[in-house]
Design an enzyme around this catalytic site. Structure first.
Site, PDB file in Angstrom:
ATOM      1  N   ARG A 118      -0.248   0.194  -0.525  1.00  0.00           N
ATOM      2  CA  ARG A 118       0.834   0.955  -1.177  1.00  0.00           C
ATOM      3  C   ARG A 118       1.830   1.352  -0.104  1.00  0.00           C
ATOM      4  O   ARG A 118       1.503   2.139   0.783  1.00  0.00           O
ATOM      5  CB  ARG A 118       0.230   2.181  -1.858  1.00  0.00           C
ATOM      6  CG  ARG A 118       1.222   3.043  -2.608  1.00  0.00           C
ATOM      7  CD  ARG A 118       0.524   4.258  -3.206  1.00  0.00           C
ATOM      8  NE  ARG A 118       1.445   5.102  -3.930  1.00  0.00           N
ATOM      9  CZ  ARG A 118       2.239   6.007  -3.368  1.00  0.00           C
ATOM     10  NH1 ARG A 118       2.219   6.199  -2.063  1.00  0.00           N
ATOM     11  NH2 ARG A 118       3.051   6.729  -4.107  1.00  0.00           N
ATOM     12  N   LYS A 133       2.951   7.768   6.774  1.00  0.00           N
ATOM     13  CA  LYS A 133       2.314   9.085   6.685  1.00  0.00           C
ATOM     14  C   LYS A 133       2.285   9.821   8.023  1.00  0.00           C
ATOM     15  O   LYS A 133       2.535   9.243   9.084  1.00  0.00           O
ATOM     16  CB  LYS A 133       0.922   8.947   6.072  1.00  0.00           C
ATOM     17  CG  LYS A 133       1.048   8.737   4.556  1.00  0.00           C
ATOM     18  CD  LYS A 133      -0.222   8.902   3.796  1.00  0.00           C
ATOM     19  CE  LYS A 133       0.113   8.797   2.300  1.00  0.00           C
ATOM     20  NZ  LYS A 133      -1.057   8.454   1.499  1.00  0.00           N
TER      21      LYS A 133
HETATM   22  N1  HH2 Z   1      -0.192   8.594  -1.314  1.00  0.00           N
HETATM   23  C1  HH2 Z   1       0.843   9.273  -1.861  1.00  0.00           C
HETATM   24  C2  HH2 Z   1       1.047   9.246  -3.235  1.00  0.00           C
HETATM   25  N2  HH2 Z   1       0.258   8.518  -4.032  1.00  0.00           N
HETATM   26  N3  HH2 Z   1      -1.588   7.070  -4.315  1.00  0.00           N
HETATM   27  C3  HH2 Z   1      -2.612   6.385  -3.794  1.00  0.00           C
HETATM   28  N4  HH2 Z   1      -3.414   5.659  -4.585  1.00  0.00           N
HETATM   29  N5  HH2 Z   1      -2.878   6.400  -2.448  1.00  0.00           N
HETATM   30  C4  HH2 Z   1      -2.123   7.108  -1.581  1.00  0.00           C
HETATM   31  O1  HH2 Z   1      -2.433   7.110  -0.372  1.00  0.00           O
HETATM   32  C5  HH2 Z   1      -1.009   7.851  -2.106  1.00  0.00           C
HETATM   33  C6  HH2 Z   1      -0.770   7.814  -3.505  1.00  0.00           C
HETATM   34  C7  HH2 Z   1       1.756  10.065  -0.996  1.00  0.00           C
HETATM   35  O2  HH2 Z   1       2.836   9.299  -0.583  1.00  0.00           O
HETATM   36  P1  HH2 Z   1       4.281   9.275  -1.270  1.00  0.00           P
HETATM   37  O3  HH2 Z   1       4.231   8.875  -2.697  1.00  0.00           O
HETATM   38  O4  HH2 Z   1       5.142   8.406  -0.433  1.00  0.00           O
HETATM   39  O5  HH2 Z   1       4.818  10.759  -1.113  1.00  0.00           O
HETATM   40  P2  HH2 Z   1       4.865  11.997  -2.086  1.00  0.00           P
HETATM   41  O6  HH2 Z   1       3.494  12.344  -2.508  1.00  0.00           O
HETATM   42  O7  HH2 Z   1       5.507  13.070  -1.237  1.00  0.00           O
HETATM   43  O8  HH2 Z   1       5.719  11.627  -3.278  1.00  0.00           O
END
Ligand code: HH2
Length: 407
Positions: free
Chosen positions: A383, A349
């Site tokens: 995660r 992040k």
């Molecule tokens: N962060 C993201 C998405 N889903 N779910 C939980 N429970 N906790 C988190 O911190 C979290 C999440 C954001 O990360 P990512 O899926 O890699 O990116 P994007 O939202 O751009 O798809």
């Protein structure tokens, strides 16, 4: 032996299991091991919004127990009207707090019971999560939740897994690398991301879920804010609904999760993904996140979600500045107060980027510092994008933990 030759060392480990082992090895009897272990374990309890008279009673009672209470310097003069009080005592003394406060006014009798309940919850975080047809076991080791974003625009892996066969292959590879859960998402929730319709989201994730249904040895999680997507994913075998809105975005979500007996990841977010990073503000981010998660999980339980199916998440990067993310990671263990397993999503992040200057794909090493803190604080699910590296980190971390407790 002359006195200046006694071999002496200062013991710095505060792990209760490690201390108990040392005491047993020193020939202390089992009753003494338990009593001394609790004496060595200092607990600090923070209580907000305490009136001056109640603060003064708490100070007296804690002193009479052999502990202490840190109160506002003006409490003795009846001001300020409300302040924060910290109770400090070893666990043996805290055991007697409910009885000490039982006859006291200002709501202190109930407070004594609450403190005892929360200390017990922090001591014994749940080590399993109820999912349809079984349990997700968190006792053996902290679990790696591998991220699979079937999106064109996710901040780190956007566009990489749009082909369903490639995506399913990535899910299997993550399991082989040590993932204990695979989290599939069809909508980016990165700051400023444009929302996607449930139809579009489902069109992205359905072919992947169809390819994986019944073939993976680990539970599937669906990362969605839409109840229609969650329902379809559960029908295709997903056991966990991971909703970054804390199941608020779609009013039908809690009912869908409750009826299916699915597990729910309840995440804290200030604002919504398109606005959340504009000007996030907190007076005390950790207290506010803990308080919000406590109230939200109460509401979800009232809507029929089984407490044993709830996982909480502080929402790193969701409506938080750098200092907010760092405070939440530093004090992640305080979320244990809530009595639910803790999940953290720190992976790649922006806070890591702002400290290291690295692009998302280069942020794994920076993320390990956050991971170490999360594990030490008691997080049981992480995660991440970098599954193999994280699984290896946890394997070594856990071996060291065990060496302290039993070696
Ligand atoms: N962060 C993201 C998405 N889903 N779910 C939980 N429970 N906790 C988190 O911190 C979290 C999440 C954001 O990360 P990512 O899926 O890699 O990116 P994007 O939202 O751009 O798809």
């Amino acid at each position: 032996m002359p006195h200046d030759r006694y071999p002496v060392r200062i013991v710095t480990t505060r792990d209760p299991a490690a201390l108990a082992r040392r005491l047993a090895a020193a020939g202390v009897d089992p009753y003494g091991v338990e009593a001394i272990r609790r004496k060595a374990e200092i607990a600090i309890v923070r209580i907000d919004g305490v009136g001056a008279p109640a603060a003064n009673v708490l100070k007296q009672q804690l002193l009479s127990l052999g502990g202490d209470a840190a109160v506002h310097r003006d409490a003795i003069r009846g001001a300020p009207e409300r302040s924060t009080v910290y109770l400090v005592a070893d666990r043996r003394r805290f055991d007697r707090l409910p009885e000490k406060l039982a006859g006291q006014p200002f709501g202190l009798a109930a407070l004594g019971e609450t403190v005892a309940r929360l200390l017990a919850a922090a001591d014994r975080p749940p080590l399993s999560v109820r999912i349809p047809g079984g349990e997700l076991d968190l006792s053996a080791r902290p679990l790696v939740m591998g991220i699979l974003n079937v999106t064109p625009d996710s901040f780190s892996d956007g566009g990489a897994w749009l082909d369903p066969d490639r995506a399913a292959g990535r899910a299997r590879a993550m399991v082989a690398e040590g993932a204990g859960i695979v989290d599939i998402g069809g909508e980016s929730t990165r700051p400023g991301a444009a929302p996607v319709s449930p139809e579009e989201e489902l069109a992205r994730v359905r072919p992947v879920l169809e390819r994986l249904a019944g073939t993976l040895p680990v539970p599937l999680s669906i990362d969605t804010r839409s109840s229609a997507v969650a329902r379809a994913a559960i029908d295709l075998g997903a056991a966990i609904v991971n909703d970054v809105s804390g199941l608020r975005h779609d009013p039908a979500m809690a009912g869908v999760v409750a009826r299916a007996g699915a597990a729910a990841v309840v995440m804290h977010m200030q604002g919504t993904p398109d606005t959340m990073q504009r000007d996030p503000r907190y007076e005390d981010v950790v207290s506010e996140v803990v308080d919000w998660l406590g109230r939200r999980t109460d509401e979800l339980r009232a809507e029929g979600i089984d407490a044993r199916s709830i996982i909480v998440d502080p929402g790193i990067g969701f409506g938080k500045r750098l200092e907010h993310n760092l405070a939440l990671l530093a004090e992640i263990g305080d979320l244990r107060t809530l009595g639910f397993p803790i999940l953290v999503g720190h992976s790649r992040k922006a806070f890591i980027g702002s400290l290291t200057g690295r692009e998302p794909a280069e942020r794994a090493s920076g993320g390990f510092a956050a991971l170490a803190r999360c594990l030490a604080g008691g997080a049981r699910i992480v995660r991440v994008h970098d599954v193999r590296e994280t699984a290896d980190f946890i394997a070594v971390w856990q071996a060291i933990e065990r060496a302290g407790a039993s070696g």
